[in-house]
Design an enzyme around this catalytic site. Structure first.
Site, PDB file in Angstrom:
ATOM      1  N   ARG A   1      -3.318  -7.921 -20.811  1.00 38.18           N
ATOM      2  CA  ARG A   1      -4.325  -7.604 -21.833  1.00 38.18           C
ATOM      3  C   ARG A   1      -3.888  -6.474 -22.769  1.00 38.18           C
ATOM      4  O   ARG A   1      -4.481  -6.281 -23.820  1.00 38.18           O
ATOM      5  CB  ARG A   1      -5.703  -7.327 -21.210  1.00 38.18           C
ATOM      6  CG  ARG A   1      -5.772  -6.143 -20.309  1.00 38.18           C
ATOM      7  CD  ARG A   1      -7.125  -6.051 -19.643  1.00 38.18           C
ATOM      8  NE  ARG A   1      -8.214  -5.867 -20.606  1.00 38.18           N
ATOM      9  CZ  ARG A   1      -8.422  -4.750 -21.293  1.00 38.18           C
ATOM     10  NH1 ARG A   1      -7.607  -3.736 -21.152  1.00 38.18           N
ATOM     11  NH2 ARG A   1      -9.443  -4.660 -22.126  1.00 38.18           N
TER      12      ARG A   1
ATOM     13  N   ASP B   1     -10.290   1.097 -24.805  1.00 40.28           N
ATOM     14  CA  ASP B   1     -10.499   0.903 -23.368  1.00 40.28           C
ATOM     15  C   ASP B   1     -10.710   2.232 -22.662  1.00 40.28           C
ATOM     16  O   ASP B   1     -10.234   3.257 -23.117  1.00 40.28           O
ATOM     17  CB  ASP B   1      -9.222   0.341 -22.703  1.00 40.28           C
ATOM     18  CG  ASP B   1      -9.045  -1.120 -22.945  1.00 40.28           C
ATOM     19  OD1 ASP B   1      -9.981  -1.765 -23.416  1.00 40.28           O
ATOM     20  OD2 ASP B   1      -7.930  -1.606 -22.648  1.00 40.28           O
TER      21      ASP B   1
ATOM     22  N   PRO C   1       0.817  -1.216   0.000  1.00 43.72           N
ATOM     23  CA  PRO C   1       0.000   0.000   0.000  1.00 43.72           C
ATOM     24  C   PRO C   1       0.854   1.271   0.000  1.00 43.72           C
ATOM     25  O   PRO C   1       0.356   2.367  -0.250  1.00 43.72           O
ATOM     26  CB  PRO C   1      -0.828  -0.106   1.279  1.00 43.72           C
ATOM     27  CG  PRO C   1      -0.464  -1.364   1.952  1.00 43.72           C
ATOM     28  CD  PRO C   1       0.550  -2.086   1.140  1.00 43.72           C
TER      29      PRO C   1
ATOM     30  N   GLU D   1       2.373  -7.563   8.474  1.00 43.02           N
ATOM     31  CA  GLU D   1       2.470  -6.098   8.548  1.00 43.02           C
ATOM     32  C   GLU D   1       3.461  -5.523   7.548  1.00 43.02           C
ATOM     33  O   GLU D   1       3.642  -4.321   7.477  1.00 43.02           O
ATOM     34  CB  GLU D   1       2.884  -5.663   9.964  1.00 43.02           C
ATOM     35  CG  GLU D   1       1.904  -6.047  11.048  1.00 43.02           C
ATOM     36  CD  GLU D   1       0.487  -5.580  10.746  1.00 43.02           C
ATOM     37  OE1 GLU D   1       0.299  -4.383  10.522  1.00 43.02           O
ATOM     38  OE2 GLU D   1      -0.421  -6.432  10.730  1.00 43.02           O
TER      39      GLU D   1
HETATM   40  N1  ADE Z   1      -0.694  -5.301  -0.129  1.00 40.92           N
HETATM   41  C1  ADE Z   1      -1.600  -4.945   0.789  1.00 40.92           C
HETATM   42  N2  ADE Z   1      -2.363  -3.937   0.365  1.00 40.92           N
HETATM   43  C2  ADE Z   1      -1.933  -3.637  -0.896  1.00 40.92           C
HETATM   44  C3  ADE Z   1      -2.320  -2.685  -1.873  1.00 40.92           C
HETATM   45  N3  ADE Z   1      -3.300  -1.807  -1.662  1.00 40.92           N
HETATM   46  N4  ADE Z   1      -1.656  -2.662  -3.034  1.00 40.92           N
HETATM   47  C4  ADE Z   1      -0.648  -3.517  -3.260  1.00 40.92           C
HETATM   48  N5  ADE Z   1      -0.238  -4.444  -2.381  1.00 40.92           N
HETATM   49  C5  ADE Z   1      -0.868  -4.509  -1.203  1.00 40.92           C
END
Ligand code: ADE
Length: 243
Positions: free
Chosen positions: A142, A157, A77, A104
């Site tokens: 794709r 697209d 994230p 984590e």
């Molecule tokens: N691992 C956990 N959450 C994630 C996300 N939003 N994007 C990529 N990998 C992740």
């Protein structure tokens, strides 16, 4: 987790045609000891577990043995948000190692030494990077020439031109009292294209107006916007309060 994903549809066909090839490395096979432990408690305390560096480094190095020039991408994230431009960029790269973290996160020393790039698939937290890796594989595959089969291309697209895609209809001509726009049945391809451009513009303006700030408008698009501006002005004049 990857089996179903890799064995169906366009991804499977791309594999069969040799457009992509995938390999999966199970980190447990790189963990030491009878219990093959891949995580440990964080130094400094706190909730959750952290992925240990040794098995991860060993797994990444195994991947690098297969493709020494690979770009190593950590799905997290904390990464830059993956979008269609990034997908297009990745089509140019021959080998990619996707690191799927769990718990984590992964030990920071791995990020510093063995990761080239961090990618996130959106501002939310998944239980692991696997689903994110599948999203990346899917979106990139794709876009590869020939992946969609036949004359189907990804040129129309959503995001191909920083716009959403136009509305689509199929048979029957009338469904629950709603008819398909007549023009789409006319066979006049010039008019159909014009309608589609306008549909893409309307949808983008209503659903994702932010996309307009990232691109300049063509003359045709300016004409379309002016047409609506006049139409909106007309509605206000007819229905608005009298000054
Ligand atoms: N691992 C956990 N959450 C994630 C996300 N939003 N994007 C990529 N990998 C992740």
């Amino acid at each position: 987790m990857f089996t179903g994903f890799l064995e169906h549809g366009i991804i499977r066909r791309a594999m069969d045609r040799g457009l992509i090839d995938t390999g999966i490395i199970n980190i447990r096979n790189h963990a030491a000891g009878r219990h093959r432990v891949t995580d440990d408690r964080p130094f400094g305390g706190g909730d959750g577990m952290v992925m240990k560096p040794e098995p991860l480094a060993s797994a990444i190095r195994e991947a690098a043995n297969h493709s020494p020039d690979a770009l190593t991408v950590h799905l997290t994230p904390q990464g830059r948000v993956f979008d269609q431009d990034t997908a297009r960029e990745l089509t140019e790269i021959d080998h990619i190692v996707l690191i799927c973290g769990r718990y984590e996160g992964i030990d920071e020393r791995i990020c510093e030494t063995l990761v080239d790039r961090e990618l996130s698939i959106g501002d939310y937290v998944l239980t692991g990077g696997e689903v994110a890796a599948m999203v990346v594989i899917d979106a990139v595959t794709r876009l590869l020439p020939g992946a969609l089969g036949g004359d189907h291309s990804s040129d129309t697209d959503s995001f191909a031109d920083q716009l959403l895609a136009h509305a689509q209809y199929t048979r029957p001509r009338e469904f629950e009292g709603k008819a398909v726009p007549d023009l789409l049945l006319s066979g006049n391809h010039k008019e159909i294209n014009r309608w589609r451009n306008e549909s893409a513009m309307i949808r983008t303006l209503l659903k994702r107006p932010d996309l307009f700030t990232e691109r300049s408008l063509t003359d045709e698009e300016i004409q379309i916007l002016k047409k609506w501006q006049m139409e909106i002005g007309r509605i206000i004049k007819i229905n608005g309060p009298n000054e």
